[in-house]
Design an enzyme around this catalytic site. Structure first.
Site, PDB file in Angstrom:
ATOM      1  N   ALA A  57       0.841  -1.199   0.000  1.00  0.00           N
ATOM      2  CA  ALA A  57       0.000   0.000   0.000  1.00  0.00           C
ATOM      3  C   ALA A  57       0.879   1.253   0.000  1.00  0.00           C
ATOM      4  CB  ALA A  57      -0.919  -0.004   1.214  1.00  0.00           C
ATOM      5  N   HIS A  58       1.964   1.224   0.777  1.00  0.00           N
ATOM      6  CA  HIS A  58       2.895   2.359   0.790  1.00  0.00           C
ATOM      7  C   HIS A  58       3.539   2.538  -0.585  1.00  0.00           C
ATOM      8  CE1 HIS A  58       2.496   2.221   5.157  1.00  0.00           C
ATOM      9  NE2 HIS A  58       3.145   3.356   5.221  1.00  0.00           N
ATOM     10  N   ARG A  59       3.952   1.412  -1.160  1.00  0.00           N
ATOM     11  CA  ARG A  59       4.605   1.454  -2.464  1.00  0.00           C
ATOM     12  C   ARG A  59       3.650   1.997  -3.544  1.00  0.00           C
ATOM     13  NH1 ARG A  59       9.224  -1.051  -4.477  1.00  0.00           N
ATOM     14  NH2 ARG A  59       9.577  -2.042  -2.481  1.00  0.00           N
ATOM     15  N   GLU A  82       7.589   6.464   4.712  1.00  0.00           N
ATOM     16  CA  GLU A  82       6.647   7.027   5.680  1.00  0.00           C
ATOM     17  C   GLU A  82       6.576   8.550   5.710  1.00  0.00           C
ATOM     18  OE1 GLU A  82       3.929   5.611   6.571  1.00  0.00           O
ATOM     19  OE2 GLU A  82       4.737   4.136   7.969  1.00  0.00           O
TER      20      GLU A  82
END
Ligand code: SF4
Lengths: 299, 203
Positions: free
Chosen positions: B37-39, B89
């Site tokens: 999801a971050h990627r 982040e």
């Protein structure tokens, strides 16, 4: 018993046992955690130990995997050469993994490499991972089931030292791994160390060391002494539960070793988290069984 | 002792006085959000299917059971290693306006910077205590990006007093785990010296 019925019966036993160890910690680990909790003096660390105990109680009451990360399932098989289902065992363990994944339920943790797709069954190429030892004159089998999450797998490291670095180098390697990467592995940890020739031999032994009970010692007096020295030394660092500092750092250090090449010292470290979910079951030729790690366990 | 409870949407003032080592609980919504999801947000520039302004994310890949009525039941949910998300982040905080990041272990300088600049905090939920956390989830309200599989799906949870959450990076950028690690490393040398003299087995 007909062969097919026998295969079904053993699959059933192993599926139930695999699901069981994801929900209940072995007796040696439970006792050690209770001991560490009683010795703890820092309020925050005490609160964490309390959460752990509450969690295990809830897992038991609700019949659920105590940690969400139920790992890639590994089976360490010590098989008697005369065990009647020896040839079927690999398939039985694969099917048992599938079944436990459905019934426990376990998290889907098998991602096919390069294809990069989660298989959704916890089975895949060479998964569940099987490790074999054969015992000549035995008609039973002893199986260690192990679930290591990503967190406690990440610190794993191996290297090959020059003999000049000696056992001092082994101690330094262990400390470097634990002090730099141990906090993410959910301490208090059980530390497995392999001392051997090469990376793969040391690595296998370091994992086998984690199958040994907490508080047990290597039969060699020097190795046993080193286990105690490392345990006391790591505890002195005061990593505490979850790396939040505390009276102790580890549940113990287990060393396994082999003879080595005179020119190398292979050393490896594997870490088991506080939720050290392993179980040992002894299966006899008639498929009756005994659970050796969990007092009072019922499947 | 009074429980300090944060409620989503979280405002800057709610976090101002919190310092590393403080223990809080969360009531409201928390969305699981981890590696992919971050990627997808940062590298692939895809829009997140949930609004995280003033919200909370959980670095976690839970075990979820699909019920017969099509709803989902939270079986077991605990934190995963937060450090894996360090790389993304700071930008994640900047782009989403998330206020509370829950995980385990520490995070690094990028997250410190993001927390300081945008008034957010990172907190640790005790790792491995996943049934405890699951009992604090009242309902899974939505599930987004289910194509990512069970661990990586964005599970939108309504929680009641999720915790204990130990603040590990505060809005001033203090970092509890980095400080602890420095202490462990400082102790290491002298302890090893004592061990060396007793393990010279090669003679
Ligand atoms: S390290 Fe162990 S207890 Fe911690 S999250 Fe991973 S599997 Fe669970």
């Amino acid at each position: 018993m007909e062969k097919q019925a026998a295969v079904q019966s053993l699959t059933d036993t192993m599926a139930k046992f695999t699901a069981y160890i994801g929900k209940h910690l072995p007796t040696d680990v439970e006792k050690k955690l209770a001991e560490l909790r009683a010795k703890e003096t820092k309020p925050l660390a005490k609160a964490i130990y309390l959460s752990m105990a509450e969690n295990q109680e809830a897992a038991n009451r609700l019949d659920r995997p105590s940690c969400q990360d139920t790992g890639v399932i590994q089976y360490f098989v010590t098989a008697g050469a005369k065990f009647p289902l020896l040839g079927e065992l690999a398939e039985i363990l694969e099917e048992a993994t599938r079944e436990a994944t459905r019934t426990a339920p376990l998290r889907h943790n098998a991602v096919e490499t390069f294809v990069e797709k989660n298989t959704g069954t916890n089975t895949g190429t060479k998964v569940p991972w099987l490790d074999w030892d054969i015992v000549p004159d035995d008609d039973g089998v002893t199986i260690d089931v192990y679930m290591a999450g990503g967190g406690c797998t990440l610190p794993g490291s191996a290297t090959v030292l020059m003999p000049g670095q000696g056992y001092e180098g082994v101690a330094e390697f262990v400390f470097n791994v634990i002090s730099s990467r141990g906090v993410n592995a959910c301490p208090p940890l059980l530390v497995g160390v392999g001392v051997s020739t090469a990376v793969e031999t040391a690595a296998r032994l370091s994992k086998k060391a984690l199958m040994r009970p907490v508080g047990s010692h290597n039969a060699d007096p020097n190795a046993a002494k080193m286990e105690t020295l490392l345990e006391d030394g790591l505890n002195e660092m005061g990593i505490g539960p979850q790396g939040l500092t505390g009276t102790n750092s580890v549940m113990g250090v287990n060393i396994e070793s082999s003879a080595r090449h005179p020119s190398t010292i292979g050393v490896a470290v594997n870490t088991g988290c506080w939720a050290h979910r392993r179980g040992r079951i002894r299966i006899n030729a008639d498929l009756s069984y005994e659970i050796l790690t969990h007092e009072g366990a019922k499947l | 002792m009074n429980k300090k409870v944060l409620t989503t949407p979280i405002k800057d003032e709610d976090l101002e006085d919190l310092r590393v080592g403080d223990v809080v609980y969360l009531t409201g919504h928390i969305v699981t959000c981890r590696d992919v999801a971050h990627r997808r947000l940062i590298e692939l520039k895809r829009e997140l299917p949930v609004d995280l302004k003033g919200g909370a994310i959980f670095h976690a890949g839970p075990i979820v059971r699909k019920l017969d009525d099509g709803k989902f039941e939270m079986v077991s949910i605990g934190p995963t290693t937060s450090m894996r998300m360090e790389k993304f982040e700071r930008e994640f905080i900047e782009q989403t306006g998330v206020k509370l990041i829950v995980g385990k272990g520490g995070m690094g300088p990028l997250t410190e910077e993001g927390c300081k600049k945008h008034k957010a905090v990172h907190a640790i939920f005790p790792g491995g205590c996943a049934v405890l956390a699951a009992t604090q989830v009242e309902e899974i309200e939505r599930a987004e990006w289910q194509d990512l599989g069970m661990p990586e799906t964005l599970w939108v949870n309504r929680v009641k007093e999720l915790g204990p959450l130990i603040i590990s990076i505060d809005t001033q950028g203090n970092n509890l785990i980095e400080k602890n690690k420095a202490e462990f490393n400082a102790k290491k040398g002298p302890i090893l010296e004592k061990i060396y003299s007793q393990v010279s087995f090669i003679k």
